[in-house]
Design an enzyme around this catalytic site. Structure first.
Site, short mmCIF file in Angstrom:
data_model
loop_
_atom_site.label_atom_id
_atom_site.label_comp_id
_atom_site.label_asym_id
_atom_site.label_seq_id
_atom_site.Cartn_x
_atom_site.Cartn_y
_atom_site.Cartn_z
N HIS A 78 80.28 -30.23 12.07
CA HIS A 78 79.44 -29.57 11.33
C HIS A 78 77.88 -29.73 11.89
O HIS A 78 77.58 -30.90 12.06
CB HIS A 78 79.53 -29.80 10.13
CG HIS A 78 78.59 -28.82 9.18
ND1 HIS A 78 77.49 -28.93 8.92
CD2 HIS A 78 79.12 -27.59 8.34
CE1 HIS A 78 76.92 -27.97 8.32
NE2 HIS A 78 77.99 -27.37 7.96
N GLU A 109 79.17 -20.92 13.08
CA GLU A 109 78.11 -21.09 12.23
C GLU A 109 76.75 -21.20 12.99
O GLU A 109 76.39 -22.31 13.45
CB GLU A 109 78.27 -22.44 11.22
CG GLU A 109 79.52 -22.55 10.66
CD GLU A 109 79.37 -23.41 9.17
OE1 GLU A 109 79.40 -22.80 8.21
OE2 GLU A 109 79.12 -24.32 9.47
N SER A 130 75.12 -18.97 4.89
CA SER A 130 74.49 -18.09 4.00
C SER A 130 75.56 -17.06 3.40
O SER A 130 75.11 -15.82 2.97
CB SER A 130 73.06 -17.50 4.27
OG SER A 130 72.17 -18.63 4.50
P1 PGA Z 1 75.74 -22.30 3.35
O1 PGA Z 1 76.74 -23.34 4.30
O2 PGA Z 1 76.79 -21.38 3.11
O3 PGA Z 1 75.23 -22.86 2.12
O4 PGA Z 1 74.83 -21.74 4.38
C1 PGA Z 1 77.47 -23.39 5.11
C2 PGA Z 1 77.81 -24.59 6.02
O5 PGA Z 1 77.04 -25.22 6.21
O6 PGA Z 1 79.18 -24.71 6.21
#
Ligand code: PGA
Length: 260
Positions: free
Chosen positions: A94, A166, A215
């Protein structure tokens, strides 16, 4: 279709965590009658003994594991410990771990291999940061992350991995974050698919699901359905049971309608 809740370091009490899980479970059975959705909750590891019990509604994952199975590593959690509970998945690489804990591609690769050896499905996170995006390096960065992360992962094993795209700048905890626009998500998934195709060939690469995170919420989720996206990694919106379930419900309705 995958719906993966990444609770990160939330909620800060076990009582709230139990409540959140209870509310999610209560609503799931109504929404996921078709069982099309694979719902996975990744709570903070310290709550696992109290939360992660086998059930038919959802699966559990950990947010991280150590890169080796056993040893003197203060503060880390072994995959063998995670396996004591009903854990089927593990988030690997991550961007918050890269950003704050300097996690490198080498460790990410070790973790992916360790997961596969232990029959835990890695949710392998990749994505460019703002600087890389603005300097036009997204494609290069994604290819490199895939290449490094999947070193010595063979054709048979790679089919068990989920790739989570991501873009770092789209994650809600980032300053001035904004959800990625669906066209650039599609573009990125095409790059990812090509990179996987080059490494593993058409048949194998076609079996590796790509999900999107950054998000995602109940108001924008439908924008991402279709294209190459087979699910979502959801951070802040997964901390509200109603929002998380709405994301699932809306997606399933669109998917089922699309099939007709
Ligand atoms: P978020 O986080 O949906 O709050 O943007 C996603 C993630 O970090 O996996």
């Amino acid at each position: 279709m995958y719906f993966i809740a990444n609770w990160k370091m939330n909620p800060v009490s076990l009582k709230e965590a139990k409540n959140l899980l209870k509310n999610i479970k209560t609503r799931i059975s109504k929404v996921n009658k078709s069982k099309i959705a694979k719902i996975i909750v990744c709570p903070p590891a310290i709550y696992l003994p109290k939360l992660a019990t086998k059930n038919k509604l959802l699966d559990y994952g950990v947010q991280n594991i150590a890169w080796i199975q056993q040893g003197a590593i203060t503060g880390e959690i072994s995959i063998l410990m995670a396996k004591e509970f009903a854990i089927k998945y593990c988030i690997v690489g991550h961007s918050e771990r890269k950003q704050f804990l300097c996690e490198s591609d080498r460790y990410i690769n070790e973790k992916i291999k360790l997961c596969l050896k232990n029959n835990i499905i890695p949710i392998f996170c990749i994505g460019e940061n703002l600087e890389q995006k603005e300097s036009g390096q997204t494609g290069k960065v994604l290819k490199e992350q895939i290449f490094q992360g999947l070193q010595n992962v063979d054709q048979r094993q790679v089919k068990k991995i989920i790739i989570a795209y991501e873009p770092v700048w789209a994650i809600s905890s980032q300053q001035n974050s904004q959800p990625s626009n669906p066209d650039s998500v599609l573009e990125a998934t095409i790059i990812i698919k090509k990179a996987l195709l080059n490494l593993y060939g058409r048949e194998t690469s076609g079996q590796i699901p790509i999900i999107y995170g950054g998000s995602v919420n109940k108001d924008n989720v439908l924008d991402y359905i279709g294209g190459n996206i087979e699910g979502f990694l959801i951070g802040s919106a997964s901390l509200n049971a109603y929002d998380f379930i709405s994301i699932i419900e809306k997606s399933l309705i669109k998917l089922i309608q699309g099939d007709k």
